[in-house]
Write an enzyme that holds these catalytic residues in place. Structure first.
Site, PDB file in Angstrom:
ATOM      1  N   LEU A 178       2.592   3.795  -3.266  1.00  0.00           N
ATOM      2  CA  LEU A 178       3.616   3.647  -4.307  1.00  0.00           C
ATOM      3  C   LEU A 178       4.356   4.967  -4.526  1.00  0.00           C
ATOM      4  O   LEU A 178       4.598   5.393  -5.648  1.00  0.00           O
ATOM      5  CB  LEU A 178       2.995   3.154  -5.610  1.00  0.00           C
ATOM      6  CG  LEU A 178       2.486   1.709  -5.593  1.00  0.00           C
ATOM      7  CD1 LEU A 178       1.901   1.340  -6.954  1.00  0.00           C
ATOM      8  CD2 LEU A 178       3.613   0.738  -5.238  1.00  0.00           C
ATOM      9  N   GLY A 179       4.680   5.616  -3.413  1.00  0.00           N
ATOM     10  CA  GLY A 179       5.533   6.805  -3.497  1.00  0.00           C
ATOM     11  C   GLY A 179       6.968   6.351  -3.674  1.00  0.00           C
ATOM     12  O   GLY A 179       7.243   5.287  -4.236  1.00  0.00           O
ATOM     13  N   VAL A 225      13.405   3.696  10.813  1.00  0.00           N
ATOM     14  CA  VAL A 225      14.474   4.427  11.497  1.00  0.00           C
ATOM     15  C   VAL A 225      15.767   4.348  10.694  1.00  0.00           C
ATOM     16  O   VAL A 225      16.220   3.253  10.348  1.00  0.00           O
ATOM     17  CB  VAL A 225      14.725   3.858  12.913  1.00  0.00           C
ATOM     18  CG1 VAL A 225      15.816   4.650  13.622  1.00  0.00           C
ATOM     19  CG2 VAL A 225      13.446   3.851  13.734  1.00  0.00           C
ATOM     20  N   VAL A 257       9.272   5.189  -1.569  1.00  0.00           N
ATOM     21  CA  VAL A 257       9.700   3.934  -0.950  1.00  0.00           C
ATOM     22  C   VAL A 257       8.989   2.735  -1.585  1.00  0.00           C
ATOM     23  O   VAL A 257       9.605   1.697  -1.836  1.00  0.00           O
ATOM     24  CB  VAL A 257       9.471   3.971   0.578  1.00  0.00           C
ATOM     25  CG1 VAL A 257       9.963   2.681   1.220  1.00  0.00           C
ATOM     26  CG2 VAL A 257      10.184   5.170   1.194  1.00  0.00           C
ATOM     27  N   LYS A 287      11.614   8.765  15.501  1.00  0.00           N
ATOM     28  CA  LYS A 287      12.577   7.667  15.372  1.00  0.00           C
ATOM     29  C   LYS A 287      13.214   7.338  16.715  1.00  0.00           C
ATOM     30  O   LYS A 287      13.410   6.173  17.059  1.00  0.00           O
ATOM     31  CB  LYS A 287      13.642   8.042  14.340  1.00  0.00           C
ATOM     32  CG  LYS A 287      13.062   8.190  12.932  1.00  0.00           C
ATOM     33  CD  LYS A 287      14.049   8.902  12.004  1.00  0.00           C
ATOM     34  CE  LYS A 287      13.512   9.058  10.599  1.00  0.00           C
ATOM     35  NZ  LYS A 287      14.316  10.019   9.805  1.00  0.00           N
ATOM     36  N   LYS A 297       7.280   5.775  10.774  1.00  0.00           N
ATOM     37  CA  LYS A 297       7.771   6.104  12.116  1.00  0.00           C
ATOM     38  C   LYS A 297       6.735   6.827  12.953  1.00  0.00           C
ATOM     39  O   LYS A 297       6.649   6.633  14.164  1.00  0.00           O
ATOM     40  CB  LYS A 297       9.052   6.925  12.043  1.00  0.00           C
ATOM     41  CG  LYS A 297       8.986   8.076  11.079  1.00  0.00           C
ATOM     42  CD  LYS A 297      10.276   8.138  10.249  1.00  0.00           C
ATOM     43  CE  LYS A 297      10.077   8.958   9.005  1.00  0.00           C
ATOM     44  NZ  LYS A 297      10.519   8.280   7.783  1.00  0.00           N
ATOM     45  N   ALA A 324       0.856  -1.194   0.000  1.00  0.00           N
ATOM     46  CA  ALA A 324       0.000   0.000   0.000  1.00  0.00           C
ATOM     47  C   ALA A 324       0.884   1.233   0.000  1.00  0.00           C
ATOM     48  O   ALA A 324       1.680   1.427   0.917  1.00  0.00           O
ATOM     49  CB  ALA A 324      -0.891  -0.007   1.224  1.00  0.00           C
TER      50      ALA A 324
END
Lengths: 435, 435
Positions: free
Chosen positions: B17-18, B139, B20, B212, B112, B15
């Site tokens: 799809l930017g 992190v 990352v 983080k 995070k 979920a």
């Protein structure tokens, strides 16, 4: 909720109660409760074996049986996991690890020599028996670099591993730089302080680092362990003069183990290298170790910490025991032993590098021109040339740094320079690492 | 032997799809064969969900189904593992993670904010359902610091974690130091270059680093995630003047997240700190991140690398998927969620530290004596005092470094100094980290 209540403990037998063995017992005792929580069950040492039963190690051994023969640990029905901390590439260490795996028991070892020489065969045996062979403590002491490569970089094609893998050498090089003293002098002091062995050759000639590099190479590239393919050069010939020139050039001399995956195969080298101050390995000083890895997705990452010593190495042994207690099973060298390919060693001749070259020449007109011609004829391009002081007719050091070339070209040029009448000592050649 | 032959693949739904998400798909495709070997089975993305179906991401999505509603991934019978890369502490990200865990599916997330706010409850849910909740990517991007703490340091009582956890801040501070420019100027440039967001407050005010740190704290000390207990100060007020003075003093300003286990509880702080050049964190520059941990056996270890970006963060997501494919199960925060204790936050008042204090005072006799008296009355001992230039009757900066004292004493002394007639601006107080 209390620690691992009611769960059967993982029972451990430890062979070897030297520094690391004693540290492991201390770590398991000191952090027993936390470990039981983390692993879901306690870890309990039920048997130990070492050479001298009478020796006072400051350990409470009342809870475990003493076995005079380490091999008995492999056969002991109460022992689930065998920890081999005897050392040595053959002899009782190898016999114990083989017997334990053969008996279907996971093994934890800190023995780099054993793995460097017999790693592939032992991995095959472990996997045939369906048990783990763990060796976090064998490379870079407390730094969990095995886990980092095997688990943390599992999604990467690793292209390069480079490390400061021997704390004794790094201590000597750091002290030489800080004090300006020569190698022999600093080595003698390190021996007096207990940082170097009475017979230091294993460390200073690069053998220990080469054992560790061979293991890292197998893990990083998924190839069979091939210690024989590691080119090894130690730090005996490093002169204070070269350390001083390195400093002037913004470089720092480190004994590096470097393995690279290349089109033709895998190159493995342990040698003194000049590292630019912008490379994080340059800042790793004294007895510290560090490992840098480059992966196709993660980029470059580095881990640094204590590479030896009772407590850091014990930390690594216990990390392996914790993974076994949690039931984590991974191929010994990252991929199944049957899939470990025999990597072709890349011939030195074709390896690419920039170089530092230091000559002792007579300061007279024409010498530099002769040197430059030797380099030009091998198509080696000079980055910088430094002559310290002027002393017509006397011997002066001349330092040349080059852009990237092949090792073959460089060695041919150096042979020609060495033959020059004005060149009074064998030239000193040191590779320069990238940023 | 070919890769994971015949073994059922691990089926994954992603979920988001930017950056990352796209990177994760690329990493899984690029290293599919190696991953199958390493995990004993292939990892296959069977479904994806994102906001804009029409957008060209340069990805081949032909092999997987498109779901408009991310929540559908949790219910999808073909999806074994859900990867949540939507982001945000609540809303659809939280709903999806909860639904997936509820459905008994392991979850991998890079979120995070979600974990900082709801980590303990989500860990309880995951463990109640007997599935993993993995967050290596949450992190320090590509640096596998979660694995390092949870697995690598399993045998240690961790005493301290410190990290450079936000690449944008580290880039800005590094650029300020290298160029001598002021914060606002460098921030504007970073925004133009895409290194800082249009609304940068999340980064530069320390919130991202605090998320983080809250996660690292829970993992390092086995306590419940407590984001509210993190004291946060960002880098907006850092002046070029202070960066220059730090340089003179052999110190470097870093935005550090620091968590320490103390007798009274746990202290968590994100703030600009002056780090001595001998501390390895000082050498971590630009967009790089680093995490340093101190354990009772391992000593101090540090890992550094790329803390953000498509490919490094994808590397971390895939590491989690590989661990799941191998069947590795660990408590989410190192110990069972039920055993996570609520740590008492240590009041700022009593926290120990050395300090850098910069005043802008009128250069006239007696001023330094007044300042010194304020420090003396709080029993604060001065390490060094620097006055740059002389300009009788004009405003000059005066810098004082102190030995260790409590924050309470220091703040009381600063309040008194601030009230002096000769002190024309509020004093600038920055903690000095140890070696």
């Amino acid at each position: 909720m209390s620690a691992g209540d009611g769960k059967a403990p993982l029972t451990v037998g430890i062979a070897g109660l030297g520094t690391v063995g004693s540290g492991t017992l201390r770590a398991l005792a000191a952090n027993a409760e936390a470990l039981a929580l983390r692993c879901g069950r306690p870890i309990r040492v039920v048997a130990v074996s070492a050479r001298d039963r009478g020796k006072d190690r400051g350990l409470d051994l009342s809870g475990c049986r003493w076995l005079d023969d380490p091999l008995a640990l492999a056969a002991d029905p109460e022992v689930e996991v065998v920890v081999e901390l005897i050392g040595g590439s053959d002899g009782p260490a190898k016999a114990l690890v083989e017997a334990a795996l053969q008996a279907g028991k996971p093994v934890v070892t800190a023995n780099k020599a054993l793995l460097a020489h017999h790693g592939t065969a032992l991995a095959q045996l472990a996997e045939a028996k369906g048990v783990g062979l763990c060796y976090e403590a064998a490379v870079a002491g407390g730094i969990p670099v095995i886990g980092l490569l095997r688990d943390g970089l599992a999604g990467n094609r690793v292209q390069r591993v480079a490390g400061i893998l021997n704390g004794t050498c790094n201590y000597i090089l750091t002290t030489m730089r800080e004090s300006g003293r020569e190698f022999a002098d600093v080595l003698a002091e390190a021996q007096a302080l207990g940082y170097a062995e009475a017979d230091p050759s294993f460390d200073i000639d690069g053998v220990d680092a080469a054992h560790k590099l061979a293991i890292l190479t197998a893990l990083a590239f998924g190839c069979a362990v091939d210690f024989e393919a590691v080119r090894v050069e130690g730090i005996r010939d490093i002169a204070a003069l070269d350390i001083g020139f390195a400093e002037e050039l913004g470089l720092r001399i480190k004994l590096l183990g470097v393995a690279t995956a290349e089109a033709e195969g895998v190159a493995q080298r342990v040698e003194p290298v000049m590292v630019p101050l912008g490379n994080p390995l340059a800042a790793v000083e004294g007895v510290f170790n560090a490992v840098l890895a480059k992966g196709d997705f993660v980029g470059t990452i580095m881990a640094e910490g204590a590479g030896a010593g009772e407590r850091p190495t014990a930390s690594a042994v216990v990390a392996d025991l914790a993974a076994i207690a949690r039931g984590y099973r991974r191929p010994v060298f990252g991929v199944p032993a049957a899939a470990l390919t025999r990597a072709r060693p890349v011939p030195a001749e074709g390896q690419i590098g920039a170089y530092y070259l230091r000559l002792m020449v007579i300061d007279r007109p024409g010498v530099i021109a002769e040197v430059a011609a030797a380099l030009r004829d091998e198509e080696i391009s000079v980055e910088a040339l430094l002559q310290r002081g002027r002393a017509p007719g006397e011997i002066v050091p001349v330092v040349i740094t080059t852009h990237e070339t092949t090792e073959g070209r460089m060695r041919r040029a150096v042979a020609r320079i060495d033959a020059l009448e004005a060149c009074l000592e064998s030239p000193r050649l040191i590779r320069i690492e990238g940023e």
